[in-house]
Write a protein that holds these residues in place. Structure first.
Motif, PDB file in Angstrom:
ATOM      1  N   HIS A   1      90.099  19.967  26.246  1.00  0.00           N
ATOM      2  CA  HIS A   1      89.372  18.712  25.998  1.00  0.00           C
ATOM      3  C   HIS A   1      90.172  17.922  24.963  1.00  0.00           C
ATOM      4  O   HIS A   1      90.085  18.202  23.759  1.00  0.00           O
ATOM      5  CB  HIS A   1      87.983  18.999  25.433  1.00  0.00           C
TER       6      HIS A   1
ATOM      7  N   GLN B   1      88.417  16.566  21.967  1.00  0.00           N
ATOM      8  CA  GLN B   1      87.944  17.496  20.929  1.00  0.00           C
ATOM      9  C   GLN B   1      89.085  17.937  20.017  1.00  0.00           C
ATOM     10  O   GLN B   1      88.922  18.852  19.201  1.00  0.00           O
ATOM     11  CB  GLN B   1      87.264  18.709  21.586  1.00  0.00           C
TER      12      GLN B   1
ATOM     13  N   LEU C   1      77.542  27.905  22.215  1.00  0.00           N
ATOM     14  CA  LEU C   1      77.722  26.777  23.122  1.00  0.00           C
ATOM     15  C   LEU C   1      76.678  25.659  23.024  1.00  0.00           C
ATOM     16  O   LEU C   1      77.031  24.508  22.776  1.00  0.00           O
ATOM     17  CB  LEU C   1      77.823  27.296  24.562  1.00  0.00           C
TER      18      LEU C   1
ATOM     19  N   TRP D   1      76.563  24.097  19.592  1.00  0.00           N
ATOM     20  CA  TRP D   1      77.891  23.517  19.306  1.00  0.00           C
ATOM     21  C   TRP D   1      78.067  22.205  20.071  1.00  0.00           C
ATOM     22  O   TRP D   1      78.568  21.217  19.528  1.00  0.00           O
ATOM     23  CB  TRP D   1      78.963  24.547  19.680  1.00  0.00           C
ATOM     24  N   LEU D   2      77.635  22.185  21.327  1.00  0.00           N
ATOM     25  CA  LEU D   2      77.744  20.954  22.115  1.00  0.00           C
ATOM     26  C   LEU D   2      76.856  19.861  21.531  1.00  0.00           C
ATOM     27  O   LEU D   2      77.312  18.748  21.263  1.00  0.00           O
ATOM     28  CB  LEU D   2      77.339  21.213  23.569  1.00  0.00           C
TER      29      LEU D   2
ATOM     30  N   ARG E   1      80.918  17.344  33.843  1.00  0.00           N
ATOM     31  CA  ARG E   1      81.062  18.238  32.680  1.00  0.00           C
ATOM     32  C   ARG E   1      80.671  19.676  33.028  1.00  0.00           C
ATOM     33  O   ARG E   1      81.464  20.587  32.911  1.00  0.00           O
ATOM     34  CB  ARG E   1      80.201  17.740  31.533  1.00  0.00           C
ATOM     35  N   PHE E   2      79.446  19.863  33.436  1.00  0.00           N
ATOM     36  CA  PHE E   2      78.944  21.128  33.980  1.00  0.00           C
ATOM     37  C   PHE E   2      77.548  20.870  34.523  1.00  0.00           C
ATOM     38  O   PHE E   2      76.984  19.792  34.293  1.00  0.00           O
ATOM     39  CB  PHE E   2      79.029  22.308  33.012  1.00  0.00           C
TER      40      PHE E   2
ATOM     41  N   HIS F   1      83.234  23.332  34.412  1.00  0.00           N
ATOM     42  CA  HIS F   1      82.971  24.653  33.829  1.00  0.00           C
ATOM     43  C   HIS F   1      81.954  25.362  34.731  1.00  0.00           C
ATOM     44  O   HIS F   1      80.925  24.761  35.057  1.00  0.00           O
ATOM     45  CB  HIS F   1      82.299  24.536  32.463  1.00  0.00           C
TER      46      HIS F   1
ATOM     47  N   GLU G   1      79.744  29.948  32.554  1.00  0.00           N
ATOM     48  CA  GLU G   1      80.472  30.166  31.304  1.00  0.00           C
ATOM     49  C   GLU G   1      79.661  30.929  30.270  1.00  0.00           C
ATOM     50  O   GLU G   1      80.239  31.537  29.371  1.00  0.00           O
ATOM     51  CB  GLU G   1      80.996  28.857  30.723  1.00  0.00           C
TER      52      GLU G   1
ATOM     53  N   HIS H   1      86.381  29.077  32.590  1.00  0.00           N
ATOM     54  CA  HIS H   1      85.654  30.223  32.019  1.00  0.00           C
ATOM     55  C   HIS H   1      85.313  31.318  33.024  1.00  0.00           C
ATOM     56  O   HIS H   1      85.787  32.437  32.886  1.00  0.00           O
ATOM     57  CB  HIS H   1      84.417  29.789  31.226  1.00  0.00           C
TER      58      HIS H   1
ATOM     59  N   ILE I   1      81.418  30.951  23.099  1.00  0.00           N
ATOM     60  CA  ILE I   1      80.811  31.411  24.332  1.00  0.00           C
ATOM     61  C   ILE I   1      80.303  32.848  24.245  1.00  0.00           C
ATOM     62  O   ILE I   1      79.226  33.159  24.717  1.00  0.00           O
ATOM     63  CB  ILE I   1      81.811  31.234  25.499  1.00  0.00           C
TER      64      ILE I   1
ATOM     65  N   ASP J   1      91.161  25.342  25.898  1.00  0.00           N
ATOM     66  CA  ASP J   1      89.801  24.824  25.717  1.00  0.00           C
ATOM     67  C   ASP J   1      89.546  24.265  24.318  1.00  0.00           C
ATOM     68  O   ASP J   1      88.428  24.340  23.822  1.00  0.00           O
ATOM     69  CB  ASP J   1      88.747  25.883  26.079  1.00  0.00           C
TER      70      ASP J   1
HETATM   71  N1  GUN Z   1      80.588  23.308  28.705  1.00  0.00           N
HETATM   72  C1  GUN Z   1      80.266  22.022  28.804  1.00  0.00           C
HETATM   73  N2  GUN Z   1      80.977  21.274  27.960  1.00  0.00           N
HETATM   74  C2  GUN Z   1      81.790  22.105  27.319  1.00  0.00           C
HETATM   75  C3  GUN Z   1      82.781  21.915  26.336  1.00  0.00           C
HETATM   76  O1  GUN Z   1      83.058  20.814  25.856  1.00  0.00           O
HETATM   77  N3  GUN Z   1      83.432  23.024  25.929  1.00  0.00           N
HETATM   78  C4  GUN Z   1      83.159  24.269  26.431  1.00  0.00           C
HETATM   79  N4  GUN Z   1      83.823  25.320  25.987  1.00  0.00           N
HETATM   80  N5  GUN Z   1      82.217  24.474  27.342  1.00  0.00           N
HETATM   81  C5  GUN Z   1      81.556  23.395  27.781  1.00  0.00           C
END
Ligand code: GUN
Ligand code: FE
Length: 418
Positions: free
Chosen positions: A68, A71, A83, A86-87, A194-195, A221, A224, A261, A291, A312
């Motif tokens: 990313h 980031q 996760l 943190w997000l 994103r996911f 992702h 994960e 992941h 994670i 990552d």
């Molecule tokens: N899953 C969704 N967004 C992210 C991200 O920014 N980093 C990671 N490691 N997992 C995610």
């Protein structure tokens, strides 16, 4: 025809079981591509300039299949979170800043420089939801001659308002982004939902149509964390696996499929990944930072899934893919110790293979130094202790464990010295 020759020790991974070494050899590069490796300069190339690398080892450049760029400035921060928190509390507010193009430029300039410094010349990159900033990153990568897949991120739910698009906006901006890059060279666009937890079914379906129209791949992702794997099936209840969400939308048939992941894959995820030649990206630092699960790397390989490596950043804390090579070996031992039925230890050759030849194959003939490959290479040096000579393989292994960008003494992309 432009011919150049490099002399030194040459090393690359042929397959997951073996590193191929050519000691004291000459690699002939014609128009940026590897022509061959010889113990003596062939007569027809006798007039070509020779660059001497001494005890440097010439190896393929690394490929980071999941990073990313947005980031970059948060690497090494917030690393005691997991996760979801943190997000939400750290990363989403950080990514929201990329609505400001000037802010984005500083970060993306620094990011691209650091990729080059660390010998990563091929990368699959998440930007943010913001198209202008993503375009800047795209152009910066191309300007430097790097190879990449750059994605404008899609998210229309499951995130704060300041980092959410409407479904219509997300699709319209993605289509503009794809249309802006139909004539690209070394960098290509890739669809980057994103996911599952931040994408509605309508958005995923719409992205599938765009993927087919513009013939582009997928970067996301999957499975994960236990939370993410459960959430994906809760939000897409008529789907049997996380991977199926993207498969059914037609997102896996139009270009490379890059899945970060893959820590808790079901048999169904594995079947779908194989069917679409997806690469599963192992991100050892992110795995241990945010994670807390370890990819069953050897098991995935045994079942026929290609595995490559990603930094990552900022879930991972450093852009150096070579550090991820070392950590992949370390983590495989921990996984085997605690879950012997789940996977087993991998050796250094295998981890290096994932980070070079497998990762590179997503971009074309890259990641090896066999004839026909792009001469995208770095030279690593100064890793020996005084009076103790190491083999080329030992020097490269040590570089991955204790080296840094100061040990990379030369860098070449398509034969051009950087
Ligand atoms: N899953 C969704 N967004 C992210 C991200 O920014 N980093 C990671 N490691 N997992 C995610
Ligand atoms: Fe990620």
């Amino acid at each position: 025809m432009a011919v150049q020759i490099h002399h030194g020790d040459i090393l690359y991974a042929e397959n997951k079981n073996s590193l191929k070494t050519h000691e004291n050899s000459y690699i002939v590069v014609v128009d940026g591509m590897v022509e061959g490796i010889y113990t003596e300069i062939p007569a027809q190339f006798a007039d070509a300039p020779v660059t001497e690398h001494g005890r440097g080892v010439i190896i393929p450049a690394f490929s980071d299949l999941h990073v990313h760029a947005s980031q970059y400035t948060e690497r090494g921060l917030g690393m005691d979170w997991l996760l979801y928190d943190w997000l939400n509390d750290y990363t989403f507010p950080q990514e929201a800043k990329f609505s400001d193009l000037d802010y984005a430029k500083d970060t993306y300039d620094a990011f691209v420089d650091e990729l080059i410094a660390n010998g990563t010349f091929h990368a699959a990159i998440f930007a943010t939801i913001h198209r202008p900033a993503t375009n800047y990153l795209f152009e910066r990568m191309e300007e430097k001659g790097l190879y990449g897949y750059v994605g404008k991120v899609n998210m229309d739910m499951g995130a704060p308002d300041f980092l959410c698009e409407t479904t219509e906006e997300s699709l319209a901006e993605t289509e503009k982004y794809l249309a802006e890059h139909t004539e690209c060279t070394t960098v290509k666009p890739i669809i980057t939902p994103r996911f599952a937890p931040t994408c509605s079914q309508e958005l995923i379906t719409g992205l599938g149509k765009l993927a087919q129209k513009y013939k582009v791949g997928l970067h996301t992702h999957i499975v994960e964390s236990k939370w993410e794997a459960a959430e994906a099936l809760k939000l897409f209840p008529d789907h049997g696996s996380d991977a199926e969400i993207y498969e059914r939308a037609g997102l896996m048939d139009n270009g490379p499929v890059v899945l970060a992941h893959v820590i808790f894959p079901t048999e169904e995820d594995i079947r779908i990944m194989k069917k679409h030649n997806a690469v599963a990206v192992h991100c050892p630092d992110a795995t241990t930072n945010v994670i807390a699960g370890i990819m069953p790397l050897a098991t995935l390989q045994d079942k026929g899934v290609d595995v490559c490596v990603g930094s990552d950043v900022g879930g991972g804390h450093h852009l150096a893919v070579y550090k991820q090579v070392a950590r992949a070996v370390q983590l495989s031992k921990i996984k085997e110790f605690y879950e012997p039925q789940e996977s087993r230890t991998i050796n250094f050759a295998n981890a290096f293979y994932c980070a070079t030849k497998v990762g590179g194959s997503a971009f074309g003939k890259m990641g090896s130094l066999e004839p026909g490959y792009h001469f995208n290479a770095i030279v690593v040096d100064n890793v020996e202790d005084k009076g103790i000579l190491l083999t080329p393989a030992e020097r490269v292994e040590r570089f991955c464990y204790i080296g840094d960008d100061r040990n990379i003494v030369a860098r070449y992309i398509d034969g051009k010295a950087l």
